[in-house]
Design an enzyme around this catalytic site. Structure first.
Site, PDB file in Angstrom:
ATOM      1  N   TYR A   1       9.561  71.861  31.693  1.00 53.91           N
ATOM      2  CA  TYR A   1       8.469  72.765  32.064  1.00 53.91           C
ATOM      3  C   TYR A   1       7.466  73.033  30.939  1.00 53.91           C
ATOM      4  CZ  TYR A   1      11.538  73.606  36.047  1.00 53.91           C
ATOM      5  OH  TYR A   1      12.317  73.438  37.155  1.00 53.91           O
TER       6      TYR A   1
ATOM      7  N   HIS B   1       2.971  72.315  41.349  1.00 51.25           N
ATOM      8  CA  HIS B   1       4.251  72.299  40.642  1.00 51.25           C
ATOM      9  C   HIS B   1       3.994  71.873  39.204  1.00 51.25           C
ATOM     10  CE1 HIS B   1       6.704  73.030  44.127  1.00 51.25           C
ATOM     11  NE2 HIS B   1       5.943  72.187  44.786  1.00 51.25           N
TER      12      HIS B   1
HETATM   13  O1  CA2 Z   1       7.923  72.173  38.829  1.00 53.63           O
HETATM   14  C1  CA2 Z   1       7.749  73.272  39.355  1.00 53.63           C
HETATM   15  O2  CA2 Z   1       6.743  73.968  39.205  1.00 53.63           O
HETATM   16  C2  CA2 Z   1       8.873  73.875  40.224  1.00 53.63           C
HETATM   17  O3  CA2 Z   1       8.273  74.581  41.301  1.00 53.63           O
HETATM   18  C3  CA2 Z   1       9.645  74.823  39.315  1.00 53.63           C
HETATM   19  C4  CA2 Z   1      10.865  75.442  39.983  1.00 53.63           C
HETATM   20  C5  CA2 Z   1      11.740  74.350  40.615  1.00 53.63           C
HETATM   21  O4  CA2 Z   1      12.797  74.954  41.352  1.00 53.63           O
HETATM   22  C6  CA2 Z   1      10.941  73.432  41.540  1.00 53.63           C
HETATM   23  O5  CA2 Z   1      11.798  72.432  42.040  1.00 53.63           O
HETATM   24  C7  CA2 Z   1       9.774  72.807  40.808  1.00 53.63           C
HETATM   25  C8  CA2 Z   1      11.685  76.234  38.953  1.00 53.63           C
HETATM   26  C9  CA2 Z   1      10.940  77.415  38.394  1.00 53.63           C
HETATM   27  C10 CA2 Z   1      10.998  77.471  36.907  1.00 53.63           C
HETATM   28  O6  CA2 Z   1      12.306  77.682  36.439  1.00 53.63           O
HETATM   29  C11 CA2 Z   1      12.511  77.772  35.097  1.00 53.63           C
HETATM   30  C12 CA2 Z   1      13.817  77.909  34.727  1.00 53.63           C
HETATM   31  C13 CA2 Z   1      14.144  77.990  33.385  1.00 53.63           C
HETATM   32  C14 CA2 Z   1      13.150  77.960  32.423  1.00 53.63           C
HETATM   33  C15 CA2 Z   1      11.824  77.828  32.804  1.00 53.63           C
HETATM   34  C16 CA2 Z   1      11.503  77.738  34.143  1.00 53.63           C
END
Ligand code: CA2
Length: 158
Positions: free
Chosen positions: A25, A102
């Site tokens: 991310y 995303h």
């Molecule tokens: O890639 C994306 O923006 C997502 O929407 C992010 C989601 C994920 O479930 C989707 O499949 C794709 C996750 C949110 C972010 O989660 C985090 C967890 C730990 C550290 C940073 C972000």
């Protein structure tokens, strides 16, 4: 003419951006993304209402409430993208142009992330370019508003 407002919704765990899993991310925080959106929106003559919630019901309430307040929606529904028929139904009901964003490219990841219910109702989808995706989505909506205002009666307008 009054500035058009874009509702920018962020789903569960996006408040953790920049704190963990930087290989997926990146290092940008959600506050960084909001700041970049504010600057890009101002340059495009748009206002934004930027929100994050870990609750599916709250996201649905915000979509329903925006019917008369916003001209379009940008949404990164996080994990709810892959599960929430209810959020998809709310987006259909509100009948505003939706851009899905995303941070990561969900098609390069686990198979369970490949389906997005939001994609089924979105005008466009931007993924895999980090926080820049939100700014590009604002650009796309600004273009859409400009085209729609030039040809309001054209049923085939993009
Ligand atoms: O890639 C994306 O923006 C997502 O929407 C992010 C989601 C994920 O479930 C989707 O499949 C794709 C996750 C949110 C972010 O989660 C985090 C967890 C730990 C550290 C940073 C972000």
């Amino acid at each position: 003419m009054a500035q058009s407002t874009v509702l920018i919704l962020n789903g569960p765990n996006l408040n953790l951006l920049g704190t963990r899993e930087p290989h997926i991310y990146g290092r940008e925080t959600l506050a960084d993304v909001e700041q970049a959106c504010r600057a890009r929106a101002a340059a495009l003559g748009l206002a934004i209402d930027f929100r994050q919630s870990n609750s599916e019901g709250e996201l649905i309430d915000w979509v329903q409430q925006t019917r008369t307040k916003a001209a379009g929606i940008i949404i990164n529904a996080g994990g709810y993208s892959h599960t929430s028929v209810a959020l998809m139904d709310a987006l259909i009901a509100v009948d505003l142009p939706v851009m899905e964003v995303h941070i990561s490219n969900i098609h390069r990841r686990d198979a369970f992330r490949h389906l997005s219910y939001i994609s089924k109702v979105a005008k466009g989808v931007i993924m895999g370019v980090g926080g820049l995706g939100y700014e590009l989505a604002l650009e796309a909506l600004a273009r859409h508003f400009a085209q729609a205002s030039q040809s309001p009666d054209n049923p085939y307008r993009p």
